[in-house]
Design a protein around this motif. Structure first.
Motif, PDB file in Angstrom:
ATOM      1  N   GLU A 264       3.289  -2.269  -8.431  1.00 44.35           N
ATOM      2  CA  GLU A 264       2.725  -3.221  -8.615  1.00 44.35           C
ATOM      3  C   GLU A 264       1.598  -2.109  -7.877  1.00 44.35           C
ATOM      4  OE1 GLU A 264       4.045  -7.393  -9.935  1.00 44.35           O
ATOM      5  OE2 GLU A 264       2.109  -7.044  -7.780  1.00 44.35           O
ATOM      6  N   GLY A 265       1.763  -1.960  -6.326  1.00 40.78           N
ATOM      7  CA  GLY A 265       1.550  -1.616  -5.278  1.00 40.78           C
ATOM      8  C   GLY A 265       0.625   0.220  -5.885  1.00 40.78           C
ATOM      9  N   VAL A 266       2.263   1.349  -6.638  1.00 34.45           N
ATOM     10  CA  VAL A 266       1.156   2.591  -7.165  1.00 34.45           C
ATOM     11  C   VAL A 266       0.264   2.052  -8.185  1.00 34.45           C
ATOM     12  CG1 VAL A 266       2.706   4.199  -8.480  1.00 34.45           C
ATOM     13  CG2 VAL A 266       3.746   2.476  -6.036  1.00 34.45           C
ATOM     14  N   ALA A 267       0.767   1.004  -9.231  1.00 34.97           N
ATOM     15  CA  ALA A 267       0.105   1.125 -10.310  1.00 34.97           C
ATOM     16  C   ALA A 267      -1.572   0.705  -9.696  1.00 34.97           C
ATOM     17  CB  ALA A 267       0.676  -0.744 -10.739  1.00 34.97           C
ATOM     18  N   PHE A 268      -1.958   0.501  -8.411  1.00 35.28           N
ATOM     19  CA  PHE A 268      -2.754  -0.450  -8.267  1.00 35.28           C
ATOM     20  C   PHE A 268      -3.658   0.922  -7.837  1.00 35.28           C
ATOM     21  CE2 PHE A 268      -1.269  -4.842  -6.986  1.00 35.28           C
ATOM     22  CZ  PHE A 268      -2.062  -4.983  -8.048  1.00 35.28           C
ATOM     23  N   ALA A 269      -3.148   2.414  -7.002  1.00 34.32           N
ATOM     24  CA  ALA A 269      -3.566   3.387  -6.505  1.00 34.32           C
ATOM     25  C   ALA A 269      -3.783   3.859  -8.485  1.00 34.32           C
ATOM     26  CB  ALA A 269      -2.259   3.508  -6.098  1.00 34.32           C
ATOM     27  N   PHE A 270      -3.335   3.815  -9.116  1.00 35.73           N
ATOM     28  CA  PHE A 270      -3.779   4.825  -9.974  1.00 35.73           C
ATOM     29  C   PHE A 270      -5.001   3.692 -10.921  1.00 35.73           C
ATOM     30  CE2 PHE A 270       0.170   6.500 -10.965  1.00 35.73           C
ATOM     31  CZ  PHE A 270       0.684   7.508 -10.881  1.00 35.73           C
ATOM     32  N   ARG A 271      -5.095   2.524 -10.491  1.00 33.65           N
ATOM     33  CA  ARG A 271      -6.708   1.849 -11.030  1.00 33.65           C
ATOM     34  C   ARG A 271      -7.371   2.136  -9.796  1.00 33.65           C
ATOM     35  NH1 ARG A 271      -8.361  -2.103 -14.025  1.00 33.65           N
ATOM     36  NH2 ARG A 271     -10.777  -2.336 -13.578  1.00 33.65           N
ATOM     37  N   ASP A 272      -6.767   3.048  -8.931  1.00 35.73           N
ATOM     38  CA  ASP A 272      -8.105   3.626  -8.193  1.00 35.73           C
ATOM     39  C   ASP A 272      -8.583   4.705  -8.578  1.00 35.73           C
ATOM     40  OD1 ASP A 272      -8.541   1.945  -5.937  1.00 35.73           O
ATOM     41  OD2 ASP A 272      -7.915   2.416  -4.668  1.00 35.73           O
ATOM     42  N   CYS A 273      -8.322   5.269  -9.151  1.00 37.04           N
ATOM     43  CA  CYS A 273      -8.383   6.702  -9.584  1.00 37.04           C
ATOM     44  C   CYS A 273      -8.611   6.654 -10.907  1.00 37.04           C
ATOM     45  CB  CYS A 273      -6.848   7.559  -9.924  1.00 37.04           C
ATOM     46  SG  CYS A 273      -6.061   8.298  -8.440  1.00 37.04           S
ATOM     47  N   LEU A 274      -8.072   5.653 -11.727  1.00 38.98           N
ATOM     48  CA  LEU A 274      -9.121   5.848 -12.885  1.00 38.98           C
ATOM     49  C   LEU A 274     -10.669   5.453 -12.810  1.00 38.98           C
ATOM     50  CD1 LEU A 274      -9.030   5.365 -16.238  1.00 38.98           C
ATOM     51  CD2 LEU A 274      -8.759   2.601 -15.402  1.00 38.98           C
ATOM     52  N   ASP A 275     -11.225   4.247 -11.348  1.00 42.70           N
ATOM     53  CA  ASP A 275     -12.884   3.817 -11.204  1.00 42.70           C
ATOM     54  C   ASP A 275     -12.821   4.901 -11.021  1.00 42.70           C
ATOM     55  OD1 ASP A 275     -11.475   1.113 -12.452  1.00 42.70           O
ATOM     56  OD2 ASP A 275     -11.055   0.968  -9.973  1.00 42.70           O
ATOM     57  N   ALA A 276     -12.214   5.869 -10.463  1.00 44.41           N
ATOM     58  CA  ALA A 276     -12.554   7.228  -9.348  1.00 44.41           C
ATOM     59  C   ALA A 276     -13.880   8.230 -10.797  1.00 44.41           C
ATOM     60  CB  ALA A 276     -12.408   7.593  -8.197  1.00 44.41           C
TER      61      ALA A 276
ATOM     62  N   GLY B  35      14.111  -8.187  -4.843  1.00 41.80           N
ATOM     63  CA  GLY B  35      13.457  -7.862  -5.680  1.00 41.80           C
ATOM     64  C   GLY B  35      11.382  -8.251  -5.297  1.00 41.80           C
ATOM     65  N   ASP B  36      11.016  -8.781  -4.854  1.00 38.56           N
ATOM     66  CA  ASP B  36       9.840  -8.605  -4.709  1.00 38.56           C
ATOM     67  C   ASP B  36       8.937  -7.702  -4.099  1.00 38.56           C
ATOM     68  OD1 ASP B  36       9.214 -11.940  -5.480  1.00 38.56           O
ATOM     69  OD2 ASP B  36      10.652 -12.392  -3.767  1.00 38.56           O
ATOM     70  N   LEU B  37       9.820  -7.037  -2.681  1.00 36.01           N
ATOM     71  CA  LEU B  37       9.294  -5.759  -2.431  1.00 36.01           C
ATOM     72  C   LEU B  37       9.647  -4.302  -3.733  1.00 36.01           C
ATOM     73  CD1 LEU B  37      11.185  -5.702   0.734  1.00 36.01           C
ATOM     74  CD2 LEU B  37       8.800  -6.965   0.763  1.00 36.01           C
ATOM     75  N   ALA B  38      10.661  -5.009  -4.215  1.00 32.81           N
ATOM     76  CA  ALA B  38      10.705  -3.544  -5.254  1.00 32.81           C
ATOM     77  C   ALA B  38       9.526  -3.953  -6.899  1.00 32.81           C
ATOM     78  CB  ALA B  38      11.706  -3.762  -5.619  1.00 32.81           C
ATOM     79  N   LEU B  39       9.119  -5.124  -7.012  1.00 32.25           N
ATOM     80  CA  LEU B  39       8.448  -5.598  -8.188  1.00 32.25           C
ATOM     81  C   LEU B  39       6.765  -4.869  -7.673  1.00 32.25           C
ATOM     82  CD1 LEU B  39       6.793  -6.311 -10.114  1.00 32.25           C
ATOM     83  CD2 LEU B  39       6.666  -8.867  -9.219  1.00 32.25           C
ATOM     84  N   ALA B  40       6.340  -5.345  -5.834  1.00 33.29           N
ATOM     85  CA  ALA B  40       5.203  -5.162  -4.959  1.00 33.29           C
ATOM     86  C   ALA B  40       5.038  -3.483  -4.984  1.00 33.29           C
ATOM     87  CB  ALA B  40       5.067  -5.387  -3.562  1.00 33.29           C
ATOM     88  N   VAL B  41       6.090  -2.828  -4.825  1.00 37.18           N
ATOM     89  CA  VAL B  41       5.451  -1.538  -5.294  1.00 37.18           C
ATOM     90  C   VAL B  41       5.227  -0.718  -6.590  1.00 37.18           C
ATOM     91  CG1 VAL B  41       7.578   1.189  -4.887  1.00 37.18           C
ATOM     92  CG2 VAL B  41       8.120  -0.818  -3.661  1.00 37.18           C
TER      93      VAL B  41
ATOM     94  N   ALA C 162      -3.985   7.588   6.080  1.00 40.11           N
ATOM     95  CA  ALA C 162      -3.877   6.478   5.733  1.00 40.11           C
ATOM     96  C   ALA C 162      -1.552   5.932   6.310  1.00 40.11           C
ATOM     97  CB  ALA C 162      -4.176   6.368   4.058  1.00 40.11           C
ATOM     98  N   ARG C 163      -1.599   4.989   5.891  1.00 40.01           N
ATOM     99  CA  ARG C 163      -0.136   4.491   6.055  1.00 40.01           C
ATOM    100  C   ARG C 163       0.127   3.524   5.155  1.00 40.01           C
ATOM    101  NH1 ARG C 163       0.552   9.121   6.763  1.00 40.01           N
ATOM    102  NH2 ARG C 163       0.520   9.688   9.167  1.00 40.01           N
ATOM    103  N   GLY C 164       1.431   3.155   4.870  1.00 39.07           N
ATOM    104  CA  GLY C 164       1.582   2.582   3.518  1.00 39.07           C
ATOM    105  C   GLY C 164       1.910   0.931   4.563  1.00 39.07           C
ATOM    106  N   SER C 165       2.502  -0.319   3.540  1.00 33.29           N
ATOM    107  CA  SER C 165       2.503  -1.167   4.291  1.00 33.29           C
ATOM    108  C   SER C 165       2.689  -2.719   3.308  1.00 33.29           C
ATOM    109  CB  SER C 165       0.983  -1.939   5.131  1.00 33.29           C
ATOM    110  OG  SER C 165       0.158  -2.673   4.250  1.00 33.29           O
ATOM    111  N   PHE C 166       3.210  -3.450   3.774  1.00 32.45           N
ATOM    112  CA  PHE C 166       3.894  -5.392   2.982  1.00 32.45           C
ATOM    113  C   PHE C 166       2.945  -5.862   3.446  1.00 32.45           C
ATOM    114  CE2 PHE C 166       7.810  -2.447   2.136  1.00 32.45           C
ATOM    115  CZ  PHE C 166       7.672  -2.330   0.440  1.00 32.45           C
TER     116      PHE C 166
ATOM    117  N   LEU D 294       0.825  -1.332  -0.071  1.00 29.57           N
ATOM    118  CA  LEU D 294       0.009   0.039   0.152  1.00 29.57           C
ATOM    119  C   LEU D 294       1.165   1.556   0.098  1.00 29.57           C
ATOM    120  CD1 LEU D 294      -3.286  -0.598   2.394  1.00 29.57           C
ATOM    121  CD2 LEU D 294      -2.964  -1.159   0.175  1.00 29.57           C
ATOM    122  N   PRO D 295       0.723   2.021  -1.139  1.00 30.98           N
ATOM    123  CA  PRO D 295       1.738   2.829  -1.443  1.00 30.98           C
ATOM    124  C   PRO D 295       0.702   4.445  -0.538  1.00 30.98           C
ATOM    125  CG  PRO D 295       0.544   2.909  -3.105  1.00 30.98           C
ATOM    126  CD  PRO D 295      -0.296   1.694  -1.992  1.00 30.98           C
ATOM    127  N   TYR D 296       0.692   4.252   0.753  1.00 30.03           N
ATOM    128  CA  TYR D 296      -0.063   5.504   1.313  1.00 30.03           C
ATOM    129  C   TYR D 296       1.293   6.414   2.340  1.00 30.03           C
ATOM    130  CZ  TYR D 296      -4.573   3.539  -0.076  1.00 30.03           C
ATOM    131  OH  TYR D 296      -5.211   2.291  -0.962  1.00 30.03           O
TER     132      TYR D 296
END
Length: 487
Positions: free
Chosen positions: A371-383, A363-369, A349-353, A334-336
């Motif tokens: 993807e997490g930012v991409a998911f936040a953009f998806r929230d914007c798209l749906d809004a 590398g898993d953590l980097a990929l998660a970051v 709101a606060r971030g988390s792994f 979560l990129p909060y």
């Protein structure tokens, strides 16, 4: 020649552009952010001015003839920053920045005092300027009492460049003091924070002349005549001008310190329920909507700081993990890190792994970051979709847009093609230079803001897009669960 200056959070950038619309030269000067308490974010306005002078001095050193030929200057800047001046023009305290979350309680107060949603077209959020002034009134009453002028970051720079206190519609719309439909200050919203028009700058459109450069600065930078200074734009509207997103339906995705999904509209279209921003554009008669996330590249920079690996190394490791898995990271991020705007409007709101196993590596953590930012953009798209706005494709801008890996993940998660501009910098400073050209020419014609050539389009991968559906569902389940635990 035209000069664009962007007063960002991490630095000031200057771009020289010729009359054919080509970038000729650029220079930058770094800025630091002060965080004196958790959730606070401040800068000294004098540092902005010092960085501006350093940036233009660098351009003079490298391109003296071109700088001397500048006819128009455009300004862009980080939005929402509260710069408080006394009656002598002296800065009273460090500027409270866009990503400062201290004024959460003051947002409730302002919404109880005035019809913020209907007039400003936006929720009262801690990042906006008006709640910051209410916080100062409550916690620093002597400073509030001494405040005679409130300026946004780029408008403080304008004051130093010209001696004139002026703002424009796109940046002013982010204060919560503007009647966004009417494109004018709202006396009711100003009164809710104990202010009047007398403490506000004069308003112009972004393409209009706001002032001229002071004689002593013309002499310093070798200019034989004083260039006009355009109204300019807030950083996102300036970026839109730079990549040609000025016609209704045009969209861009900005991967900077914060993240923005921006769509131009033909009228004022608020949607406060989805925490969508509805602002004026830099061109007259045009508005725009934005979904905003507060930690985009800042999330990856944070991971770099705590792991000791530079960003290119993290991206390379993330790419190897993605290639090996052919799907999302098992870890969810979560990129909060600085709270969040769209869709939660939650400064706390606060971030988390989550989902970390012993076998997971950096590398898993980097990929998660990523993807997490991409998911936040998806929230914007749906809004935006909930507001009746569709995004059929978007142009990528910002520092993170240099990463094809990240853009590929975004295209998959958004299920939307992403266009990448051809070589050249078409960001906020370039957009500001275009606004300087418009002010010099005396026109706001769309032809001055044409879309630059695109190098390529990154298309969604249907298989990966399907794989991300489950990961997105896990991501969206985390915020309400963690909020309950953290509250």
């Amino acid at each position: 020649m035209f000069l664009g200056l962007d007063i960002g959070t991490s630095g000031v950038k200057g771009v020289l552009m010729n009359d054919a619309g080509q970038g000729i030269a650029s220079a930058t000067s770094a800025l630091d952010v002060s965080r004196p308490h958790p959730g606070w974010s401040e800068q000294d306005p004098l540092d902005w001015w010092s960085a501006v002078c350093d940036t233009v001095d660098r351009l003079k050193a490298s391109h003296p003839k071109e700088l001397a030929a500048v006819d128009g200057i455009g300004l862009s800047g980080q939005m929402h920053g509260a710069t408080l001046l006394d009656d002598a023009g002296k800065v009273l305290r460090p500027a409270i920045l866009w990503n400062d979350g201290r004024a959460f309680e003051e947002c409730r107060t302002l919404e109880a005092r005035a019809d913020v949603h209907a007039i400003a077209g936006n929720l009262a959020m801690p990042g906006f300027t008006a709640p910051k002034l209410e916080w100062v009134r409550r916690h620093e009453p002597d400073i509030f009492a001494a405040t005679r002028l409130v300026l946004l970051p780029k408008d403080y720079v304008r004051l130093r460049l010209s001696g004139e206190a002026v703002s424009e519609m796109s940046d002013a719309a982010g204060t919560l003091w503007l009647d966004v439909a009417r494109r004018d200050w709202s006396d009711a919203l100003l009164a809710a924070t104990g202010l009047t028009r007398a403490q506000m700058p004069r308003l112009v459109e972004g393409t209009e002349v706001s002032a001229r450069l002071l004689p002593e600065l013309c002499a310093r930078w070798g200019m034989s005549k004083a260039p006009v200074i355009a109204g300019g734009a807030g950083d996102n509207a300036a970026s839109a001008c730079g990549i040609g997103a000025v016609r209704p339906g045009d969209a861009f995705l900005s991967l900077g310190t914060s993240g923005v999904l921006f769509v131009s509209t033909d009228r004022f279209r608020p949607n406060t329920a989805g925490a969508v921003h509805a602002f004026c554009h830099a061109l007259p008669g045009v508005w725009h909507q934005m979904g905003v996330i507060l930690s985009a590249t800042d999330s990856l920079n944070w991971l770099s700081e705590i792991t000791g690996a530079d960003v290119p190394t993290l991206e390379a490791e993330a790419g190897r993990v993605l290639a090996a898995r052919a799907g999302p990271s098992p870890v969810t991020f979560l990129p909060y890190l600085s709270g969040e705007r769209t869709p939660h409007n939650d400064a706390g709101a606060r971030g988390s792994f989550t989902g970390i196993a012993r076998a997971n590596g950096r590398g898993d953590l980097a990929l998660a970051v990523l993807e997490g930012v991409a998911f936040a953009f998806r929230d914007c798209l749906d809004a935006l979709a909930a507001a009746g706005t569709s995004v059929n494709r978007a142009t990528a801008v910002g520092g993170g847009a240099r990463s094809d890996l990240w853009l590929g993940i975004l295209a998959d998660v958004l299920a939307t093609p992403i266009d990448v501009p051809a070589q050249g910098d078409y960001g906020a400073a370039f957009g500001a230079a275009r606004l300087g050209r418009a002010a010099t020419s005396g026109t706001s014609d769309f032809s001055l803001f044409e879309r630059p050539p695109m190098a390529r389009a990154i298309e969604p991968d249907p298989a990966r897009a399907a794989a991300y559906a489950d990961a997105l569902a896990r991501y969206r389940a985390l915020y309400p669960a963690l909020k309950e635990v953290q509250s």
